[in-house]
Design an enzyme around this catalytic site. Sequence first.
Site, PDB file in Angstrom:
ATOM      1  N   GLU A  46      14.429  -3.778 -39.713  1.00 31.41           N
ATOM      2  CA  GLU A  46      14.311  -3.425 -41.124  1.00 31.41           C
ATOM      3  C   GLU A  46      14.438  -4.651 -42.027  1.00 31.41           C
ATOM      4  OE1 GLU A  46      16.736   0.025 -39.234  1.00 31.41           O
ATOM      5  OE2 GLU A  46      16.240  -2.072 -38.799  1.00 31.41           O
ATOM      6  N   CYS A  69      21.053   1.409 -38.910  1.00 25.87           N
ATOM      7  CA  CYS A  69      22.495   1.338 -38.675  1.00 25.87           C
ATOM      8  C   CYS A  69      23.263   1.401 -39.991  1.00 25.87           C
ATOM      9  CB  CYS A  69      22.851   0.070 -37.903  1.00 25.87           C
ATOM     10  SG  CYS A  69      22.461  -1.454 -38.767  1.00 25.87           S
ATOM     11  N   CYS A  78      21.768  -1.908 -41.944  1.00 25.41           N
ATOM     12  CA  CYS A  78      20.386  -1.869 -42.431  1.00 25.41           C
ATOM     13  C   CYS A  78      20.198  -0.789 -43.495  1.00 25.41           C
ATOM     14  CB  CYS A  78      19.435  -1.630 -41.263  1.00 25.41           C
ATOM     15  SG  CYS A  78      19.352  -3.027 -40.129  1.00 25.41           S
ATOM     16  N   SER A 162       8.336  -9.801   5.305  1.00 24.79           N
ATOM     17  CA  SER A 162       7.897  -8.932   4.208  1.00 24.79           C
ATOM     18  C   SER A 162       7.006  -9.648   3.199  1.00 24.79           C
ATOM     19  CB  SER A 162       9.123  -8.371   3.478  1.00 24.79           C
ATOM     20  OG  SER A 162       9.916  -9.428   2.937  1.00 24.79           O
ATOM     21  N   ASP A 194      16.575 -12.561   3.539  1.00 23.55           N
ATOM     22  CA  ASP A 194      15.557 -13.243   2.729  1.00 23.55           C
ATOM     23  C   ASP A 194      16.078 -14.382   1.867  1.00 23.55           C
ATOM     24  OD1 ASP A 194      13.811 -11.355   3.743  1.00 23.55           O
ATOM     25  OD2 ASP A 194      13.962 -10.037   2.003  1.00 23.55           O
ATOM     26  N   ARG A 201      10.255 -15.280 -13.042  1.00 24.95           N
ATOM     27  CA  ARG A 201       9.374 -16.439 -13.179  1.00 24.95           C
ATOM     28  C   ARG A 201       8.266 -16.118 -14.178  1.00 24.95           C
ATOM     29  NH1 ARG A 201      11.132 -15.999  -8.053  1.00 24.95           N
ATOM     30  NH2 ARG A 201       9.413 -14.682  -7.340  1.00 24.95           N
ATOM     31  N   GLU A 285      16.021  -3.485  -6.112  1.00 24.70           N
ATOM     32  CA  GLU A 285      14.929  -4.072  -5.328  1.00 24.70           C
ATOM     33  C   GLU A 285      15.137  -3.955  -3.817  1.00 24.70           C
ATOM     34  OE1 GLU A 285      13.317  -7.773  -6.414  1.00 24.70           O
ATOM     35  OE2 GLU A 285      12.967  -7.179  -8.489  1.00 24.70           O
ATOM     36  N   GLY A 287      17.981  -3.277  -0.182  1.00 24.54           N
ATOM     37  CA  GLY A 287      17.011  -2.869   0.811  1.00 24.54           C
ATOM     38  C   GLY A 287      16.973  -1.352   0.970  1.00 24.54           C
TER      39      GLY A 287
END
Length: 353
Positions: A46, A69, A78, A162, A194, A201, A285, A287
Amino acid sequence: MARALELAALGEGSVNPNPLVGAVVVKDGVVVGEGYHKKYGGPHAEVFALEMAGEKAYGADIYVTLEPCSHYGKTPPCAKKIIEMGIKRCIVASLDPNPLVSGRGIKMLQDAGIEVVTGVMEREAKELNRVFMKYISEKKSYLFLKCGITLDGKIATKTGNSKWITNELAREKVQRLRNRYMGIMVGINTVLKDDPSLTARIENGRDPYRIVIDPKLEIPLESKIVNFEDGKSVIITSQENRESEKIKILEEKRVRVEYLEGDEFEVSEILKKTGELGIDGIILEGGSYLISKAFKENAIDGGEIFIAPKILGDSEAISFVRGFSVENIADGFELKNVKINSYGNNVSMEFYK
């Protein structure tokens, strides 16, 4: 309001654990100001929109994706700014579930004689802020599943290989997801096999918190996650390991160690713990053990399962879920609110509770 929602989405990855918010000021049918919440701790949507509008804000309408808010936090309220700028009408998509705000911002505006309209594109606004809505109301992290599988449901060969199941386009989407959520969570077996970095990235992106569920404190001290020394690696382990010499070494490397009782953690306990750390949303993610446990507990709030046109055909290859015992198809776990996405010759199922 559609434009305000577009603007709000631009704050993804920068405002957590605050909500995504966009605002548009309209005078005599013309947009005279717009803005979005760009960064945690920075001005709200805002403020940007009203400052762009300047004197044209007097007698204008403001469209806001979330209730303004009404309290002093890192920035002034705001609702007060809207009143001071002479706005005539405020159109709000969704009320704020935050008890510090809920209904109070609207009341402040109404008490000042400003007309308030609510519920415009409310569903879209709530979907945009799924993570915030859960985190602020339950004080638990939102859990989003990400996994890449073969057509026969495998995440790795029987030897643990994998890389790579999915194609480059799918992996680029994963990096955007990692930038969007505050944390990435994996089980200790994923680290042992792993040694992942669990970074985002992406240009101008933000690396998430790296969370490892490690009940027996098996994490190697030479693993990548341990050696970032940026304070964003978190190990969740058993209370029984509190006096371990390894804990001291981890803490010296600025790894945060958190404790839960026993050595079989409920996913709900984990999400409560990460919520206490201020992590509003997490990508799960792997296992397969942790993914399966989350499905069994119905703890997954949403996710995206990427499917590659590859078949391993090996019963000993690692399935992305395991341990279920279902006799009837009707008793299987069914994904809800499914959207199909395409990434070249890969597809995905995106789903939400």
